[in-house]
Motif scaffolding. Structure first.
Motif, short mmCIF file in Angstrom:
data_model
loop_
_atom_site.label_atom_id
_atom_site.label_comp_id
_atom_site.label_asym_id
_atom_site.label_seq_id
_atom_site.Cartn_x
_atom_site.Cartn_y
_atom_site.Cartn_z
N SER A 299 18.31 12.90 4.48
CA SER A 299 19.04 13.11 3.23
C SER A 299 18.10 11.99 2.15
CB SER A 299 20.54 12.84 3.17
OG SER A 299 20.83 11.34 3.49
N ALA A 300 17.48 11.40 2.86
CA ALA A 300 16.76 10.26 1.83
C ALA A 300 15.53 10.78 0.98
CB ALA A 300 16.26 9.14 2.94
N THR A 301 15.40 10.30 -0.09
CA THR A 301 14.19 10.87 -0.89
C THR A 301 13.09 9.88 -1.13
OG1 THR A 301 15.87 10.72 -2.83
CG2 THR A 301 14.69 12.80 -2.41
N VAL A 302 11.98 10.31 -1.23
CA VAL A 302 10.74 9.08 -1.46
C VAL A 302 9.90 9.84 -2.21
CG1 VAL A 302 9.60 9.65 0.74
CG2 VAL A 302 9.28 7.69 -0.42
N GLU A 303 9.29 9.22 -3.42
CA GLU A 303 8.57 9.37 -4.38
C GLU A 303 7.32 8.63 -4.24
OE1 GLU A 303 9.41 10.92 -8.41
OE2 GLU A 303 11.59 10.45 -7.66
N HIS A 304 6.16 8.87 -4.21
CA HIS A 304 4.92 8.09 -4.14
C HIS A 304 3.95 8.62 -5.24
CE1 HIS A 304 2.39 4.98 -2.43
NE2 HIS A 304 1.53 5.72 -2.79
N GLU A 305 3.39 7.58 -6.32
CA GLU A 305 2.47 7.94 -7.20
C GLU A 305 1.36 6.75 -6.96
OE1 GLU A 305 3.94 8.33 -11.04
OE2 GLU A 305 5.20 9.96 -10.42
N ALA A 306 0.11 7.27 -7.01
CA ALA A 306 -0.95 6.38 -7.01
C ALA A 306 -1.90 6.49 -7.74
CB ALA A 306 -1.45 6.02 -5.43
N THR A 307 -2.51 5.61 -8.54
CA THR A 307 -3.82 5.93 -9.36
C THR A 307 -4.63 4.75 -9.32
OG1 THR A 307 -2.99 4.54 -11.55
CG2 THR A 307 -2.24 7.10 -10.96
N THR A 308 -6.24 5.27 -9.38
CA THR A 308 -7.24 4.13 -9.31
C THR A 308 -7.80 4.42 -10.91
OG1 THR A 308 -7.30 3.87 -7.19
CG2 THR A 308 -9.13 3.09 -8.43
N SER A 309 -8.13 3.49 -11.72
CA SER A 309 -8.87 3.63 -12.97
C SER A 309 -9.79 2.40 -13.07
CB SER A 309 -7.91 3.79 -13.90
OG SER A 309 -6.98 2.74 -14.32
N LYS A 310 -10.56 2.46 -14.10
CA LYS A 310 -11.54 1.55 -14.36
C LYS A 310 -11.55 1.13 -15.93
CE LYS A 310 -15.80 0.96 -13.05
NZ LYS A 310 -17.14 0.82 -12.82
N VAL A 311 -11.57 -0.25 -16.13
CA VAL A 311 -11.86 -0.53 -17.39
C VAL A 311 -13.37 0.17 -17.76
CG1 VAL A 311 -12.39 -2.32 -19.02
CG2 VAL A 311 -10.48 -2.67 -17.44
N SER A 312 -13.29 1.27 -18.78
CA SER A 312 -14.54 2.16 -18.57
C SER A 312 -15.37 1.40 -19.91
CB SER A 312 -14.35 3.45 -18.90
OG SER A 312 -13.76 3.78 -20.31
N ASP A 313 -16.85 1.74 -19.81
CA ASP A 313 -17.66 1.29 -20.84
C ASP A 313 -17.20 2.01 -22.11
OD1 ASP A 313 -19.03 -0.02 -18.91
OD2 ASP A 313 -20.80 1.50 -18.94
N GLU A 314 -16.38 3.37 -21.84
CA GLU A 314 -16.08 4.09 -23.19
C GLU A 314 -15.01 3.31 -23.88
OE1 GLU A 314 -17.22 5.52 -20.54
OE2 GLU A 314 -19.07 6.30 -21.54
N GLN A 315 -13.94 2.87 -22.98
CA GLN A 315 -12.84 2.07 -23.72
C GLN A 315 -13.46 0.60 -24.37
OE1 GLN A 315 -10.67 1.55 -20.01
NE2 GLN A 315 -8.89 2.66 -20.92
N MET A 316 -14.32 0.05 -23.72
CA MET A 316 -14.91 -1.14 -24.42
C MET A 316 -15.70 -0.81 -25.60
SD MET A 316 -14.20 -3.74 -22.54
CE MET A 316 -15.57 -5.00 -22.93
N LEU A 317 -16.55 0.38 -25.61
CA LEU A 317 -17.02 0.52 -26.80
C LEU A 317 -16.17 0.96 -27.99
CD1 LEU A 317 -19.89 1.47 -28.19
CD2 LEU A 317 -19.35 3.81 -27.54
N PHE A 318 -15.28 1.64 -27.64
CA PHE A 318 -14.03 2.17 -28.62
C PHE A 318 -13.55 0.89 -28.98
CE2 PHE A 318 -9.89 3.52 -29.51
CZ PHE A 318 -9.94 4.63 -30.42
N CYS A 319 -12.85 -0.12 -28.44
CA CYS A 319 -12.57 -1.45 -29.02
C CYS A 319 -13.34 -2.15 -29.76
CB CYS A 319 -11.86 -2.09 -27.84
SG CYS A 319 -10.67 -1.49 -26.91
N ARG A 320 -14.62 -2.46 -29.38
CA ARG A 320 -15.60 -2.99 -30.13
C ARG A 320 -16.16 -2.41 -31.31
NH1 ARG A 320 -20.51 -4.26 -26.24
NH2 ARG A 320 -20.95 -5.73 -27.97
N GLN A 321 -16.00 -0.89 -31.33
CA GLN A 321 -16.46 -0.15 -32.57
C GLN A 321 -15.31 -0.42 -33.45
OE1 GLN A 321 -16.30 2.41 -35.01
NE2 GLN A 321 -18.24 1.44 -35.40
N ARG A 322 -14.14 -0.87 -33.25
CA ARG A 322 -13.09 -1.10 -34.24
C ARG A 322 -13.15 -2.78 -34.40
NH1 ARG A 322 -13.77 3.39 -34.62
NH2 ARG A 322 -12.21 5.42 -33.74
N GLY A 323 -14.17 -3.28 -34.08
CA GLY A 323 -14.45 -4.63 -34.44
C GLY A 323 -13.69 -6.00 -33.56
#
Lengths: 504, 253
Positions: free
Chosen positions: A437-461
């Motif tokens: 009767s027990a319920t278990v949910e599991h979520e897992a993700t792996t991500s990177k601080v991407s070059d695109e995120q960096m460019l995006f932030c830096r493009q905004r100064g």
């Protein structure tokens, strides 16, 4: 232009708490044997049963071998080469008031942002970083520690505990565990080892044999602790281990929020920190335990740093009780730690919110265990791991439903964020379900601080360091909001410092 | 305002831009059109300093400064703004927090005081309304779970906040329905001013019905092969790129 502007270039650890306090200490000769344990117990003037308890733990410990299932690599610790007791010298046996505490020690804590003067604490000196006079009335405004009682543990002993009187008015006992053994031996005897038994595991048994100090909290029936409680652990002496023991009991209907912080000097040798923390929540009681761990992590080549091998466990013993762990871990060379909840009472709740950041050559194998015993018990796990540099990090978690755990539920979310391409992140979730009767949910993700995120932030100064810090803080948001409000800001700053670096 | 001379750029050793010459004067709107793979987006990326592209020859002057010597963020602070073709998500960092950091960094750069929270909120809400974004979006993570159109509107909203000297739109119209296209064009048009210029990179002419350009360039195989006025865009719409002797499939290859 700089040669490279990869996210990983903006991550460099500047350890600000790495100074050494020049103070005379009484330190045991290195080595571990029964005599050392007897001497330790004698210095502390412990009752006979305590010594027997320690010796039994030591006997069990000698039968054990160091575990090696964790995904970490390090030279085994030579337990005979370290000292098991080091305490600042003092004239009287135990300082009763702040006036008797060595000013050098007070300065140490002030430098770390931990005010031991109650008046100053109220005025929020810690946050402001400047001495404030006669502002005792202006409570609630200032720094992180503005309305927090602090137990300051320096190497093997508790130096001072603040706001004891104020807490006593509410019936709350907050003192060092050494003092508790003198003043409230019956409580210690009743609960010590009830959550983490003497023979639990290698380092927990070692701790049981040689623990020197730590904090003790007892919140009586129906009492909501009037202020945040906090212990600040500082390792100072060389070649010593710190073996602290913390025991927190919330009696029926009681609630308490507790925070621990830790730092150590910058040294080339590794130092061992093997703590045990036990939490006990009775019927309808609630314990919130937060950690901001900033032990010295070693230098950028992986030399030195603290080995943080810790057993933390909470027992949600009574019905409707709740144990909540929140941790922000940025320090230590090697971490090995799984704050856990045993959900024994029906409808009891266990929570684990974690941010672990590893950089350079740091290694962390950390996670939690949720053991569901009672009916309708619920647990939530949110673990955020950030790996940078050459560091390696593993999430290891166990969710277990015993046959008695009718209708129990777990939700687990593990997210890893990688900065650069030389670091590692691993997830080892174990689920054992013996109740259909027990319920278990599991979520897992792996991500990177991407070059695109960096460019995006830096493009905004936005400059690259601020960009990395912002992205990492965003990643940790779900956990930071669980910290006591004053400390959420501190935690954010700590991450920022840990990510500080130079361009290119 | 912007002078590009004989610009060559390559990615991983493959030349993409092969001698671009372009001059944008204050107040002008230039459109750069061309088939897929012609180098349009590369031009936009090279201007803002994307590190995947290596400038092998030529120079770029922006208000007299050598742009190629500046870091990405320095270019931004100098007044260069790129509305990205594929805006990234930054989970957990609210639009508000992101925008406030960006705007206050810019203000600080210009020696202005930081905007306090209430004034900032007022401004942000106003600009969000201009591009038809509900204020709820301000509290959400940057582009987190936004639809394609919402992301593009968010880009223009940021541009409205930052008020750049030169706004570069990289295929901002792609994937937008006609209403969203109009909203975005209106946003851009309100920013048009004598001392502000735009470089609009697009595959299709339809955006240029709403943001009417002063000059239209056709880019093919890394070079500008034709320059004209807005009529040129119309002709492209009618006849396709083949009319200029460009084999689109080949160029894209």
């Amino acid at each position: 232009m700089a040669e490279s502007n990869k996210p990983e270039d903006f991550v460099k650890h500047e350890y600000e708490a790495g100074f050494v306090t020049d103070i005379e200490s009484d330190t045991f000769e290195p080595g571990l044997n029964e005599d050392v344990i007897k001497r330790l117990s004698q210095i502390k003037g412990e009752p006979e049963w305590m010594l027997e308890w320690r010796l039994e733990a030591y006997r069990q410990f000698q039968e054990m071998t160091e575990p090696n299932w964790q995904k970490v690599n390090f030279e085994p610790v030579d337990l005979q080469s370290i000292s098991y007791y080091s305490a600042p010298k003092k004239d009287s046996d135990k300082p009763q008031s702040l006036d008797e505490v060595d000013p050098e020690l007070l300065r140490t804590y002030e430098k770390l942002g931990i005010p031991l003067h109650e008046q100053k604490a109220l005025a929020g000196v810690a946050g402001a970083g400047t001495p404030a006079e006669s502002e005792a009335e202006s409570t609630g405004g200032g720094g992180a520690y503005s309305n927090v009682a602090v137990d300051a543990v320096f190497d093997s002993v508790s130096v001072v505990t603040t706001f004891k009187e104020k807490l006593a008015e509410a019936g709350v006992i907050f003192c060092s565990i050494s003092e508790a053994l003198q003043e409230h031996p019956e409580l210690v005897k009743q609960y010590l080892g009830s959550v983490v038994p003497r023979g639990d595991n290698y380092f927990a048994s070692l701790n049981s044999a040689v623990f020197s100090d730590g904090s003790f909290v007892y919140v009586p029936k129906g009492v909501k602790c009037p202020m945040e409680l906090s212990t600040y652990f500082r390792i100072n002496a060389e070649n010593t281990g710190q073996f602290e023991r913390t025991l927190i009991i919330a009696d029926e209907g009681a609630s308490v929020s507790y925070l621990e912080g830790c730092t150590a000097p910058q040294r080339d040798e590794n130092q061992l920190h093997a703590a045990v923390v036990e939490l006990v929540a009775l019927d309808d009681a609630e314990i919130k335990y937060s950690t901001v761990q900033n032990w010295y992590p070693g230098d950028e080549n992986g030399n030195g740093g603290i080995f943080n091998f810790v057993t933390k466990r909470g027992m949600a013993r009574g019905k409707n009780s709740k144990i909540s762990w929140t941790q922000v871990e940025t320090g230590s060379a090697v971490t090995w730690k799984y704050p856990s909840c045993v959900l024994k009472g029906d409808n009891s709740v266990g929570e684990f919110y974690s941010v672990a950041l590893t950089n350079n050559y740091q290694q962390a194998d950390t996670g939690t265990k949720m053991i569901h015993l009672g009916k309708n018990t619920r647990s939530t796990i949110i673990a955020k791991g950030i790996s940078a540099g050459h560091s390696d990090q593993s999430y290891r978690g166990l969710v277990k439903f015993q046959p008695t755990a009718e209708g129990a539920r777990n939700f687990t979310q593990c997210d890893s964020l990688l900065i650069g391409d030389k670091c590692g992140a691993h997830t080892f979730p174990y689920i054992e379900n013996k109740n259909s009767s027990a319920t278990v949910e599991h979520e897992a993700t792996t991500s990177k601080v991407s070059d695109e995120q960096m460019l995006f932030c830096r493009q905004r100064g936005i400059d690259p360091e601020q960009a990395v810090s912002m992205i990492v803080n965003g990643f940790c948001k779900e956990v930071f909001k669980e910290l006591p409000m004053e400390f959420a800001v501190e935690a954010g700053k700590l991450l920022e410092v840990s990510l500080e670096g130079s361009v290119g | 305002m912007l002078t590009i001379k004989n610009l060559h750029a390559s990615v991983e050793g493959t030349p993409i831009l092969k001698g671009i010459n372009l001059e944008i004067k204050p107040g002008e709107v230039h459109a750069v059109m061309g088939p897929n793979g012609s180098g349009k987006s590369t031009l936009a990326q090279v201007l803002v300093g994307h590190e995947a592209f290596e400038v092998t020859e030529g120079e770029i002057l922006f208000d007299g400064q050598n742009l190629l010597e500046l870091e990405v963020e320095e270019r931004a602070l100098a007044g260069l703004f790129l509305a990205f073709q594929y805006p990234v998500e930054i989970p957990g960092v609210s639009n508000l927090q992101f925008l406030r950091t960006a705007l206050n960094t810019l203000r600080k750069h210009h020696g202005q005081d930081e905007l306090d929270a209430p004034s900032f909120m007022k401004l942000a809400k106003e600009k969000a309304k201009q591009v038809d974004l509900s204020p709820d979006f301000l509290k959400r993570g940057v582009n987190e779970g936004f639809s394609g159109g919402e992301k593009k509107r968010n880009e223009i909203m940021q541009m409205l906040m930052m008020e750049p000297r030169l706004g570069i739109l990289d295929e901002t119209d792609s994937g937008l329905d006609i209403d969203a296209l109009k909203t975005i064009a209106n946003g851009v048009n309100t920013l048009r001013a004598d001392n502000r210029s735009f470089l609009v990179v697009t595959h299709y002419q339809r955006l240029l019905n709403h943001i009417v350009p002063d000059v239209v360039h056709v880019l093919a195989n890394g070079q500008i092969i034709k320059t004209g006025d807005k009529q040129l865009a119309m002709e492209l719409e009618e006849h396709g790129y083949g009319w200029l002797g460009i084999n689109e499939a080949e160029a894209a290859g």
